[in-house]
Design a protein around this motif. Sequence first.
Motif, short mmCIF file in Angstrom:
data_model
loop_
_atom_site.label_atom_id
_atom_site.label_comp_id
_atom_site.label_asym_id
_atom_site.label_seq_id
_atom_site.Cartn_x
_atom_site.Cartn_y
_atom_site.Cartn_z
N VAL A 129 -0.95 17.14 -38.47
CA VAL A 129 -2.31 17.60 -38.76
C VAL A 129 -2.71 17.01 -40.11
O VAL A 129 -1.93 17.06 -41.06
CB VAL A 129 -2.36 19.14 -38.80
CG1 VAL A 129 -3.70 19.63 -39.33
CG2 VAL A 129 -2.11 19.72 -37.40
N ASP A 130 -3.91 16.44 -40.19
CA ASP A 130 -4.31 15.80 -41.44
C ASP A 130 -4.88 16.77 -42.46
O ASP A 130 -4.75 16.56 -43.66
CB ASP A 130 -5.34 14.70 -41.14
CG ASP A 130 -4.72 13.61 -40.27
OD1 ASP A 130 -3.76 12.98 -40.75
OD2 ASP A 130 -5.16 13.44 -39.11
N PHE A 131 -5.55 17.80 -41.98
CA PHE A 131 -6.08 18.79 -42.92
C PHE A 131 -6.31 20.09 -42.17
O PHE A 131 -6.66 20.07 -40.99
CB PHE A 131 -7.40 18.30 -43.55
CG PHE A 131 -7.81 19.09 -44.76
CD1 PHE A 131 -7.18 18.91 -45.98
CD2 PHE A 131 -8.82 20.04 -44.67
CE1 PHE A 131 -7.55 19.66 -47.10
CE2 PHE A 131 -9.21 20.80 -45.78
CZ PHE A 131 -8.56 20.59 -47.00
N GLU A 132 -6.09 21.22 -42.86
CA GLU A 132 -6.27 22.52 -42.22
C GLU A 132 -7.38 23.29 -42.92
O GLU A 132 -7.39 23.42 -44.14
CB GLU A 132 -4.97 23.33 -42.32
CG GLU A 132 -3.82 22.67 -41.57
CD GLU A 132 -2.49 23.40 -41.73
OE1 GLU A 132 -1.73 23.43 -40.75
OE2 GLU A 132 -2.23 23.93 -42.82
N ILE A 133 -8.31 23.80 -42.13
CA ILE A 133 -9.34 24.69 -42.67
C ILE A 133 -8.99 26.10 -42.20
O ILE A 133 -8.93 26.36 -41.00
CB ILE A 133 -10.76 24.30 -42.20
CG1 ILE A 133 -11.05 22.83 -42.51
CG2 ILE A 133 -11.80 25.21 -42.85
CD1 ILE A 133 -12.44 22.36 -42.07
#
Lengths: 257, 433
Positions: A129-133
């Motif tokens: 996963v490249d980024f988590e919000i």
Amino acid sequence: MKPRVAVFKFASCDGCQLQFLNAEDELLRLAGQVDFAYFPEARSRALEGPYDIAFVEGSVTTPADARRIIEVREESRYLITIGACATAGGIQALRNWADIEQYRRAVYPSPEFISTLSTSTPISEHVRVDFEIWGCPIDKYQLLAVTRSLLSGAQPVLPAHSVCIECKRRGNVCVVVARGEPCLGPVTRTGCGALCPSFNRGCYGCFGPANAHNMEAFARLLADQGVTGDEAMRRLRGINGYVRPWRETADALAEKK
Amino acid sequence: MPSRKKSRTIRVNYLTRAEGEAALRISMRDGELVDLRLEIFEPPRFFEAFLRGRESREAPDLTARICGICPVAYQMSTVHAFEQSYGITIDPAVRELRRLYMCGEWIESHALHIHMLAAPDYLGCDSILTMAEKNREAVERGLRIKQVGNAIVAALGGRSVHPVGACIGGFTRAPGRERLSGLRERLLRVRDDAVECARWVARFDLPVANRDIEFVSLRHPDEYPMNEGRIVSSKGVDAAAEDFEDCFEEHQVPYSNALHCKVKGRGPYFLGPLARINLNFDRLGPGAAAIARETGISWPSSNPYASIVARALEILYAVDEAVRVIDAYRPPDPPAAPFSVRAGVGRAITEAPRGSLYHAFETDDRGLIRAARIVPPTAQNQARIEADLRELAPELARHPQAAATRICEMAIRNYDPCISCSTHFLKLEIESH
């Protein structure tokens, strides 16, 4: 060519992708900047990948979805999880402590028709996963900020300090000190605007763990408030209950009783 | 941003916009329907199972998570069920605030469905985004309406998705008068938009189909139903909300993760704005009723496609009702009634945007949930949707694949099966032998 955006749904309530549509003031402008190539909730035409940015809502709970997320990853340059389900397994991860056969039987008269995994897991347990919000739901301004960063080639950054700091900034009266309310604020990431304390109640952890979380001290704080055993365990085993620091602390509390 | 070369389709047999994921499978032979299945494959999340052992006080925050589009109705059915079980008397001011809360959700959810999910069908577009190119004014009007609905929910619960203010007994914090008077100004500004929106959808080229349908909704002695009332139908059901399970039954079909519902001893039934207006036209209030008469539709209407007009009329009703509540508002003090938990069973129905939402909870003497039952409107409408599609079958045979798919999609979307179910959602398989 405009960057191609895709929005995928796994096990979830739709509330996080709804934040795109809740960005009423910004939606039409955003649509001028990107091509929503795949966004079933809003668009009936689905365009094939590859996609520049894939937003993924929901957790993995079925064998088919465990295969599908791998395809999504292969099709996507950046994969961004949106919300507690995709990032931590969501409220449905409560099954991870239960006997799924019992669950199936509790809800369905003919459980054999239902195909499901025994766990609900975050996307990061399956693919990179490249980024988590974080958030349940995510905040639409955080969503827009991350999208803009990606569009301009910058690494997205979101604040990760605790809700406590947000409360102090807002001048909220501390619900722990003033009302004796159990509150997950000390160990929860900011992002909601310290909503629950502003509504005279304790935080229940929608945004997951803050970057600096002292779980040991937090468990002691709960105990000092008379919140122990099952009750303390339930506080942590909620919206983001399967995320490691909370999971481990809750498991320890469950063992101790 | 650069894209990688490799290209592939991710095939999802997807009938979205219904609180999740679904597909439709129709099989025909020589123009005759052989089999029809609305398959809801949205992964089960087992709410009724994991609610067991949780504290009743936590329940409204948990059940809200069933639906990101109508969390308020989930919270309302939950708190009313526990209040019944615990014998809690609600401050009349709280009761009024809860009506306001529901008005907010109806406004935002209905505006969303009309403009973002349904209208593109009638205007020949694939989404609100392409629709905005030619119908900018209508789109902006829709967004303005939706925003006011969201603002009402946020005023009472902090945010529009999974708001945090509702609790058993009332609200954790009651808004001040000033906060609500700001909303009042916005509501008055958006009222003309709501009227225009109703006239706009009434001009759509709506399919006409007069069907023998059993409509079901709550009915209250003096107001348009939201949180209270008896459950009634156009074919004679008239029961206390607590007796829901005596009148309706759920059964499982092998191809769907949602349970089907029927009126006991009869068949499918229809929930939602059209059912509510059909059964409560006399409670709609002068403003919305006047516009309703203007539309040229004769109420009650047995045409399911009149739903979109009913939805728009309910926006107008909710705007007027919200203003009424705000005008008479006095903050409840305390904002939530104190209570003690006890062992027992509580049952309640509220009117979610998509129709009646039933909750039942059994608790032990510590207020821990022993059993939960939740019957959402989309599940209840499922059998009725299939019945509509079956009636469409002869017509489908006359159309090429693309047109037949669109006809089916519109028939399903008409029920506003929660958002992810509605837009793009249908992968139609017609097997011809």
